[in-house]
Each structure stands twice: as structure tokens, then as C-alpha cells.
Design an enzyme around this catalytic site. Structure first.
Site, mmCIF file in Angstrom:
data_model
loop_
_atom_site.group_PDB
_atom_site.id
_atom_site.type_symbol
_atom_site.label_atom_id
_atom_site.label_comp_id
_atom_site.label_asym_id
_atom_site.label_seq_id
_atom_site.Cartn_x
_atom_site.Cartn_y
_atom_site.Cartn_z
ATOM 1 N N ALA A 29 -8.485 5.173 -5.199
ATOM 2 C CA ALA A 29 -8.777 5.339 -6.617
ATOM 3 C C ALA A 29 -7.546 4.918 -7.404
ATOM 4 C CB ALA A 29 -9.117 6.794 -6.934
ATOM 5 N N ASN A 54 -5.518 4.616 -13.931
ATOM 6 C CA ASN A 54 -5.415 3.953 -15.240
ATOM 7 C C ASN A 54 -5.494 4.957 -16.386
ATOM 8 O OD1 ASN A 54 -5.901 1.469 -13.698
ATOM 9 N ND2 ASN A 54 -7.984 2.265 -13.581
ATOM 10 N N GLU A 93 -5.391 11.555 -8.943
ATOM 11 C CA GLU A 93 -5.415 10.594 -10.052
ATOM 12 C C GLU A 93 -5.197 11.293 -11.390
ATOM 13 O OE1 GLU A 93 -5.130 7.785 -8.872
ATOM 14 O OE2 GLU A 93 -5.926 8.234 -6.882
ATOM 15 N N GLU A 146 4.179 8.248 -6.473
ATOM 16 C CA GLU A 146 3.209 8.558 -5.418
ATOM 17 C C GLU A 146 3.607 9.789 -4.590
ATOM 18 O OE1 GLU A 146 0.446 7.560 -5.664
ATOM 19 O OE2 GLU A 146 0.561 5.668 -6.756
HETATM 20 N N1 PHE Z 1 -2.039 4.218 -7.477
HETATM 21 C C1 PHE Z 1 -3.197 4.544 -6.686
HETATM 22 C C2 PHE Z 1 -3.022 5.998 -6.266
HETATM 23 O O1 PHE Z 1 -2.354 6.326 -5.348
HETATM 24 C C3 PHE Z 1 -3.367 3.738 -5.461
HETATM 25 C C4 PHE Z 1 -3.629 2.292 -5.683
HETATM 26 C C5 PHE Z 1 -2.625 1.379 -5.470
HETATM 27 C C6 PHE Z 1 -4.854 1.860 -6.107
HETATM 28 C C7 PHE Z 1 -2.837 0.035 -5.663
HETATM 29 C C8 PHE Z 1 -5.077 0.535 -6.283
HETATM 30 C C9 PHE Z 1 -4.078 -0.388 -6.062
HETATM 31 O O2 PHE Z 1 -3.417 6.867 -6.915
HETATM 32 ZN ZN ZN Z 2 -1.235 7.829 -6.429
#
Ligand code: PHE
Ligand code: ZN
Length: 868
Positions: free
Chosen positions: A267, A270, A303, A325
Site C-alpha cells: 500500500a 500518499n 499507511e 519506514e
Molecule cells: N511506502 C510504502 C509503505 O511502506 C511502500 C511502497 C514503496 C509502496 C514503494 C509503493 C512503492 O507504506
Molecule cells: Zn511504509
């Protein structure tokens, strides 16, 4: 951020701030699957410290239709586009750049940028996908405010979503309509998103602690919207939890979540418009297992929680990836621990860490939590960045305690709100709030490899003196031959013969911190004087430190420590150790002790069924392989099966009794006791089916199943043990869920993981069937990912058929979706640790891929896998 050096790598040390800032981005889309036009108006300003730099914007697979500066078309000699960058010379100062480009969503199989999934149009921009939408400075330290206008045919695309708050809607000519959104928070382009199509929603309004009315929506294609309710509830729980535990509120008027069947990752966070792989949204008890529900809740939380750890405070550059992360995994795991069982959540995390991250840390692709160079950033969305990164945050929390940690987090958010931060900024906030020097702690970010503690004990019967000597070693990893000792908070306890805890503090040169000692040197000695007898020592309760511990102890002492220790993570781990010794060292005493301990657990009415289920799940292949050198997969798996056969026979009566006793409790509902009852019943079923060739119990559970947790586990048993009713059950199941791609992924995964060498045959057949959909990442994972990671016996076939089956698909997959192909290629990370005949087969398989894989993703991985 900066350009690659001659070695093809981007280096952390080369960071320079952007020469041009983008203050505001105004984007208008005319959406169409075959030709979407993107009109961008960017307010640009040069960095006063870097005057007169040309403007260099990223752009890939874009057709440039028009370009103007401050309203005047730009003459052709003022700019150049080479397919990767747009370079504009001679801009004097702040200005407005306008571009019009065309992109082709329906032809975008990489699922990066703007793409089509089913009848939806969607975007995925992290890490470097925005450059496939329009010309931009595609780096996270460029953070404009945004206005986004979407126009499309109303019938085909009735719902038009973008980041931020909706500000206007109107009808246009020709059956088209338009929707405008504003995102007032400075936001990097990797968090840009739009979604358009025939979407339906479940919705719920909440008032935040700060008094903001927020509309929470979960969107899906109309047929799926009935399965969105659980995810919507998880959004609200996440919002409330972040208010309570971290004092963080939500900052827009709407929070939208969209489910997509085609999505490369789990996921994406955004701003205000999270886009999800449908498997982490859609659920009801008929189609989703308990594990699915828990995963949905935790990914939704992950998210949502990024809104602060990632979005409000974002990243200076991609080397800082774990800053968002690792921190967000820590936050979502605390969320789950607060809402459910903390011990079970921790046990599951330790399983992943031990089985998967430790393997990564000791394999060809090992890298630090903060890498210092990369060729392709997409290859760094790893267990090390996520899970080890979260462990590092947990270590800090353990060292500082909840209150001081919270003060450090408050400071981090306050000092960096609206900024693009670094791991140094994070550590500085915690250093300031705690008054501690975190210099040595920071080695957890720069040194790869799992620290190993070798602990030896000595008891002097004459004096009653007991000493523990703790030696720390961090193994070499690619590019890092020599390591410094790390700061390791080691939790330990001593018990007397009668099981009482010995509370006397040791004499030691290591600093003591509550029940921890802080190891900082390669060796520490801890001494207790005048004990009545040799004590029983236990270490690393709660798995507080993500390290490997070698402490030589008899199986009897290990079993006794499991009885005296109250910490459930320790007790579970003690049983895992016994199993590991029984399997890898053929230690009969360990097997006896394990059998006795499991007998006690199964017959103890007070034991938490979820905990008993965890204890019945013996160490998996990856965890065992990590403790074997070199790895002989077949010998390992044979020994593991032999132990399981023995235990299943010996414990059949209590397993059956437990299974029967919990039938009512398991019936339905997603409350903790019901889930725990199903977990234990399914664990018992797996063991019982081993010693029941007719699979009567599994067949009965399948026939009477009340939900997917029961039905799925039963079918999996029937398939994996080649039960007489397996084929009929599979046909019935397939028919019942034929139109559901997520459930289809389940049975495909069970076929691919059937623990026999001949499972390659099933995978070959799937690859030739109507079920094989190489453009759908979930399906690729169901067929090939589950085979590679979840069927160690067939994948590691001595004749190389398992390796070739996966490798043979890589060239085609790489041309379709490089990130999906790269994941599978990364599944070969452990090849060097295999025993010589199989290692040679693996090497030949990988070498055979040279020249066949063209994406930077796969080329980077292949080079790292094969380097000597
Ligand atoms: N940033 C997202 C998450 O860890 C992971 C992700 C990375 C999704 C790259 C799409 C592309 O929550
Ligand atoms: Zn993440």
C-alpha cells in the site's frame, strides 16, 4: 541527492540541496486510458546559495507537447529533453514554468506513474514514479503546495480523487466533468496521487481531538465495497490511537483510501489519498482469514501513521528511507500490540526478523539500515530498512523508556514539521530530550550484519561466585569487512534452584539500566558473588535486542528456563531453540524436552490458546537455515519432518482433545478469543493430519467450515498431505470463489507450497493455465513468490528444476514489471550458503540470467548476487 558517480551509484556523501525549489505545483489532467494530457504550472525559485544553475527536471516516457516560461513559449534552443531529463538554460530567477505532456496509462505495465488497473486509473509514485507523470524535480526534499484538477468522461470516471481537500466540482461539455483538489501541506512528489473511475465507498465522519471534522472513506469497485467495512474501522482506530499514544492529529478534511487489484507493493501513504493493494482492504469472514484481517488492520495503520512519520516530516533523500519506514513499522506494531496481544505480536515480529531479515543480513544483499550508496532505490524496500529499522527504534525505546522516548518523538515532530529530515535529525531530537549521547547507538544505522553475542558462564562452587562473559561480534558483510562493537541493551535474569529470581545486581563495567545492561565493548564481564548455588541464566526477554545469542546450555536447563520465565516471548523462543537443536543436531534430549513442554502446554487449561498455537509452529526453513552452514535443504527438511512426525504421534491425544474442546469458541467473530481458538485448532489440525492418512478431520473441517479461516486451513491440509478428498475439495473451493482474484491467489499459493519436490509440476501447469496473469503482481506472488519462499523443498530441488522454474520467468517479468521481477530475483539471496552441489546449480542458474534482464532493478541485484 545527486547524480550517480562513474560507478553508477548514487552516494549519500554526495548530497547537495536542490538548485531550484518548487513553491507551488498546479496540475491539470485530461484523463484517458490511451492518452492522458498533463498540464503543469510550477512556481520555481533558485536556491540563493546556488545561483545560475540550469534547471534540470526529471521526466521519463513523456511526450512533450508544449513548454513555456512566464507565459511565453520557450524557443527550442533553450531546452533539451533526452528521455530522462529536461534541461533548461538561461533562467534568470524565480519564474513559472508551464509544460504539457502526454502519457499512456493503459500501456503502463510497470505500475509506476499513472496506470490502469481494471477500470480504474491510478498512480504510484514512490520512489521515482512521478517523473513518469510530468517533468519535475523528482526528489523528496522538493516540497511544493499543490492544486490538482482532474477532468474525465463522467460515465466512465464518475469519481475523481486526488491529494488534499476537494475544493470544486463542475460539469463540462461532452459528458465530461472536473474536480479540483488542494493539498495545503508542503508535500514531495512521491506522495502525489490521483484515482479515477467507477468507485463506490463506505464512509464515516469523525471529529478529531483538535476539533476537526474529518470524512473517512474507503473506496473500491462497486462489487467489492461490501468488503471494505473492516478497513474503514481500522482507519478510525488508527486515527484515535495516534492521537492517544503519540499526540498526533489528522490534518485534512478527508482521508481517502482506494483498493486496487493491480498494485506492486502492499500500500502507499500518499497524502490524504492512500492507495492499497486490494488484499489489504477487502475482507469478510467468508473470504478472508484471521491472518488477513490482522494484516489489513496493520497495513491500514501503517499507511495512516505515515501521515506524520513520512509525510508531515519527510525525507531529505532516499538514503533516509528507514527514517520513515522503520519508524512507521515500529508505530504500527505498537498499535497492534496495544489493541491485541502484545506477546503474540512480538512473537510474530521475531519470526519474520529471524527467518527473513537475519537471512538478508547474512546474504549477498546485506546492507545497513541506512545504505550509503545505491544503483536502484527500488531495491532497498527491504526487511532491513523496514523490520530491522523498526528494531532500532524499539532499541531506542527500550533504552530511554516510554516517557523519555515520547518526549524525543514530540521534539522530532516539532523541530522537523514540514521539513525533509535525516536520521541525524531524528537522533538529535532524542539526544536532546534524553540528555544521552547517541553516537555509538548510531552504528545500528551504518553497520550491516546481525550482532552475535557469545555468552559463557562460570560458577565457582567454593566461593559461590558466578560470572558471565559476553563477547560481541558483528560479522562482515559486503563492503564492510570490519565492524565496531554496537550498543546492545541486554536484558537478563538469574533464577535460583527453587525458581525464585535472584535480584542482586551484578558487578560489571557495563552500565546498568533497570533490568538491562548496556553492552558497549567487545567484551563485558558480569559477576555475582556468594550465590547459594549455580543459578539459571535467561537472556533477551521480549527479544529486546535483535541479536543472535550463543549460550551453551543443556536441554534440561533450557526446558527449565521455559518453566521459570514468565516472559512469553522468551518461553516461546526457548521451545524454538529446543526444536532447532532437535532438528539440526539430532539432539534427542532436546526433542524429549520439547515433547514434554508441549504436552504440558496442551493440557494446561490456563494457557492462552494463541500462545500455544505459536509454540506449535516450529521454526521454519529460513530460521533453521540461518543456523546451518552450509545449508543442506533436503537434510534440514527431512529432519524437521521427522521431528514433526514424532511429536504428532506422541501428542495426538492432547492435540485432538484441544481441537475438540475449542469447537464452539472458534465458531465465528473477530474477537481475540475466537481468533485464538481458530489459530490453535488449525495448528492442531496440521499436526493431526500428519498422522491421519485419510485426513478425516481435515475433510470434516472443510465440509463444515464456518469461515475462510477454517475452510482455508482445512483445504491446505488436504492438499499438502495428498488426502484422498483433496482434488474434490479443491474443485469445490475453486468453483465457489471463481470470480474472486484474492481467493484464487490463496488456492494457487497452497498448490505452489505443497511440500513435495513434485510441486514444480503444479507450478508448471499454473504457468501454462488461464490463471497465470503475469501483469498482476499478486498473482505472480501467488504462483512464483509462494513457491520460492514457501516451498523450500521444491525450490531447492537438487536437479535445479525449482531454481530454473523461477529464473525462467524472470526475463519476461522484468520486461513487464521490473520491481516484481527484482523481488523474485532477490529470493536467491541465500545461494552462497547452500551446500556445494546445490550452490553450483544456483550459480549456473544466476549466471544464465546475465544479459537477459534489462531493468536497472534486476541488473543491480544480479550484479550484487554474483559479485565475488
Ligand atoms: N511506502 C510504502 C509503505 O511502506 C511502500 C511502497 C514503496 C509502496 C514503494 C509503493 C512503492 O507504506
Ligand atoms: Zn511504509
Amino acid at each position: 541527492m545527486s547524480l550517480p558517480r562513474d560507478d553508477g551509484h548514487v552516494h549519500l556523501a554526495d548530497y547537495v540541496p536542490p538548485a531550484w525549489r518548487i513553491r507551488h505545483a498546479d496540475l491539470a489532467f485530461d484523463l484517458d486510458p490511451d492518452a492522458t494530457e498533463v498540464h503543469a504550472r510550477l512556481s520555481l525559485a533558485p536556491d540563493p546559495d546556488q545561483p545560475r544553475q540550469p534547471l534540470v527536471l526529471d521526466g521519463e516516457a513523456l511526450t512533450l507537447l508544449a513548454i513555456a516560461v512566464d507565459g511565453r513559449p520557450l524557443p527550442a534552443d533553450r531546452y533539451a529533453y533526452d528521455g530522462n531529463t529536461l534541461r533548461i538554460e538561461g533562467l534568470a530567477g524565480a519564474c513559472e514554468l508551464e509544460t504539457r505532456v502526454r502519457v499512456h496509462p493503459a500501456g503502463n505495465t510497470r505500475l509506476e506513474g499513472l496506470y490502469q488497473s481494471g477500470r480504474l486509473l491510478l498512480t504510484q509514485c514512490e520512489a521515482e514514479g512521478f517523473r513518469r507523470i510530468t517533468f519535475f524535480t523528482d526528489r523528496p526534499d522538493v516540497m511544493p503546495r499543490w492544486r490538482i484538477t482532474l477532468r474525465a468522461a463522467r460515465e466512465r470516471f464518475p469519481v475523481l480523487l486526488a491529494n488534499g481537500n476537494p475544493v470544486a466540482r463542475r460539469e463540462l461539455d461532452d459528458g465530461r466533468h472536473e474536480s479540483t483538489w488542494e493539498n495545503p501541506h508542503p508535500t514531495p512528489c512521491y506522495l502525489f496521487a490521483i484515482a479515477a473511475g467507477d468507485l463506490d465507498r463506505v464512509t464515516h465522519s469523525v471529529r478529531t481531538a483538535e476539533g476537526r471534522e474529518v470524512e473517512l472513506n474507503v473506496w473500491a469497485e462497486p462489487a467489492d465495497v461490501a468488503r471494505c467495512a473492516y478497513a474503514l474501522g481500522a482507519v478510525e482506530r488508527s486515527l484515535r490511537w495516534d492521537e492517544r499514544r503519540f499526540g498526533r492529529g489528522y490534518d485534512l478534511d478527508v482521508f481517502n483510501v482506494v483498493a486496487a487489484q493491480d498494485f506492486t507493493m502492499g500500500a502507499m501513504e500518499n497524502k490524504g489519498l492512500n492507495i492499497f493493494n486490494a488484499r489489504y482492504i477487502l475482507a469478510d469472514e467468508a473470504t478472508a482469514t484471521d491472518a488477513d484481517f490482522l494484516a489489513i488492520e496493520s497495513v491500514v495503520a501503517h499507511e495512516y501513521l505515515h501521515n506524520w512519520s513520512g509525510n508531515r516530516v519527510t525525507l531529505r533523500d532516499w538514503f533516509q528511507l528507514s527514517l520513515k519506514e522503520g519508524l512507521t513499522v515500529f508505530r504500527d506494531s505498537e498499535f497492534s500490540a496495544d489493541l491485541h496481544s502484545r506477546a503474540i505480536k512480538r512473537i510474530e515480529a521475531v519470526r519474520v526478523l529471524r527467518g527473513r531479515q537475519f537471512a538478508e543480513d547474512s546474504g549477498a544483499l546485506a546492507h545497513p539500515v541506512r545504505p550509503d550508496r545505491y544503483r536502484e532505490i527500488s531495491n532497498f524496500y527491504t526487511l532491513t530498512i523496514y523490520e530491522k529499522g523498526a528494531e532500532v527504534i524499539r532499541l531506542l525505546h527500550t533504552l530511554l523508556g516510554e516517557d523519555v522516548f515520547r518526549a524525543g518523538m514530540d521534539r522530532y515532530f516539532a523541530d522537523n514539521d514540514g521539513r525533509a529530515a535525516t536520521i541525524e535529525d531524528f537522533l538529535a531530537a532524542h539526544a536532546a530530550a534524553s540528555g544521552r549521547d547517541l553516537t555509538q547507538f548510531a552504528l545500528w544505522y551504518s553497520q550491516a550484519g546481525t550482532p552475535e553475542l557469545a555468552i559463557t558462564e562460570h560458577f565457582d562452587t567454593a566461593t559461590g561466585d558466578y560470572t558471565l562473559t559476553v563477547d560481541q561480534h558483528v560479522p562482515p558483510t559486503p563492503g564492510q569487512p570490519v565492524k565496531q562493537p554496537m550498543l546492545v541493551p541486554l536484558r537478563l535474569a538469574l533464577y535460583a534452584d527453587d525458581g525464585t529470581a535472584i535480584t542482586a545486581a551484578p558487578e560489571t563495567d557495563a552500565a546498568r539500566n533497570g533490568d538491562l545492561v548496556e553492552l558497549v565493548a567487545a567484551r563485558h564481564v558480569l559477576r555475582w558473588r556468594g550465590l547459594a548455588g549455580k543459578p539459571l541464566a535467561t537472556f533477551n526477554q521480549g527479544f529486546a535486542a535483535p541479536v543472535k545469542i550463543a549460550f551453551s546450555q543443556s536441554p534440561a536447563d533450557l526446558a527449565r528456563s521455559v518453566r521459570v520465565e514468565r516472559d512469553e516471548v522468551y518461553r516461546w523462543d526457548g521451545l524454538q531453540q529446543l526444536a532447532t537443536r532437535a532438528i539440526l543436531q539430532h539432539d534427542v534430549l532436546a526433542a524429549d524436552a520439547l515433547e514434554a513442554a508441549l504436552q504440558d502446554l496442551l493440557t494446561d487449561p490456563a494457557a492462552d490458546p494463541a500462545f500455544v498455537a505459536e509454540c506449535l509452529a516450529l521454526p521454519d526453513f529460513d530460521t533453521l537455515a540461518d543456523a546451518m552452514d552450509p545449508v543442506d535443504p533436503e537434510a534440514l527438511l527431512d529432519a524437521r519432518d521427522a521431528l514433526l512426525d514424532r511429536l504428532s504421534r506422541a501428542l495426538a491425544a492432547p492435540l485432538q482433545a484441544r481441537y475438540d474442546a475449542m469447537e464452539a469458541a472458534a465458531a465465528q467473530g473477530l474477537d481475540g478469543p475466537a481468533m485464538a481458538a481458530r489459530a490453535l485448532r488449525n495448528a492442531c489440525l496440521g499436526w493431526l493430519t500428519r498422522v491421519d492418512p485419510a485426513a478425516v478431520l481435515a475433510q470434516r473441517q472443510f465440509d463444515r467450515a464456518r469461515n475462510m479461516t477454517e475452510r482455508g486451513a482445512a483445504l491446505r491440509c488436504l492438499l499438502h498431505f495428498d488426502a484422498p478428498g483433496a482434488a474434490a475439495a479443491l474443485a469445490a473451493f475453486r468453483g465457489q470463489f471463481a470470480h474472486d482474484p484474492l481467493v484464487t491467489d490463496k488456492w494457487i499459493g497452497w498448490l505452489a507450497t505443497r511440500p513435495h519436490a513434485s510441486a514444480t509440476q503444479a507450478v508448471t501447469e499454473l504457468l501454462a493455465s488461464e490463471w497465470w496473469k503475469p501483469a498482476n503482481p499478486n498473482r505472480v506472488r501467488a504462483v512464483l513468490g509462494s513457491f520460492q519462499r514457501g516451498n523450500p523443498r521444491a525450490f531447492h530441488r537438487a536437479d535445479g528444476e525449482g531454481f530454473r522454474l523461477v529464473a525462467g520467468q524472470l526475463p519476461g517479468l522484468d520486461a513487464t514489471n521490473p520491481q516484481v521481477a527484482a523481488r523474485l530475483l532477490g529470493g536467491f539471496e541465500g545461494w552462497r550458503r547452500l551446500h556445494p552441489p546445490l550452490r553450483a546449480v544456483a550459480r549456473a542458474t544466476l549466471a544464465g540470467l546475465e544479459g537477459q534482464l534489462h531493468s536497472p532493478d534486476c541488473r543491480d541485484l544480479l550484479a550484487r548476487l554474483l559479485v565475488d
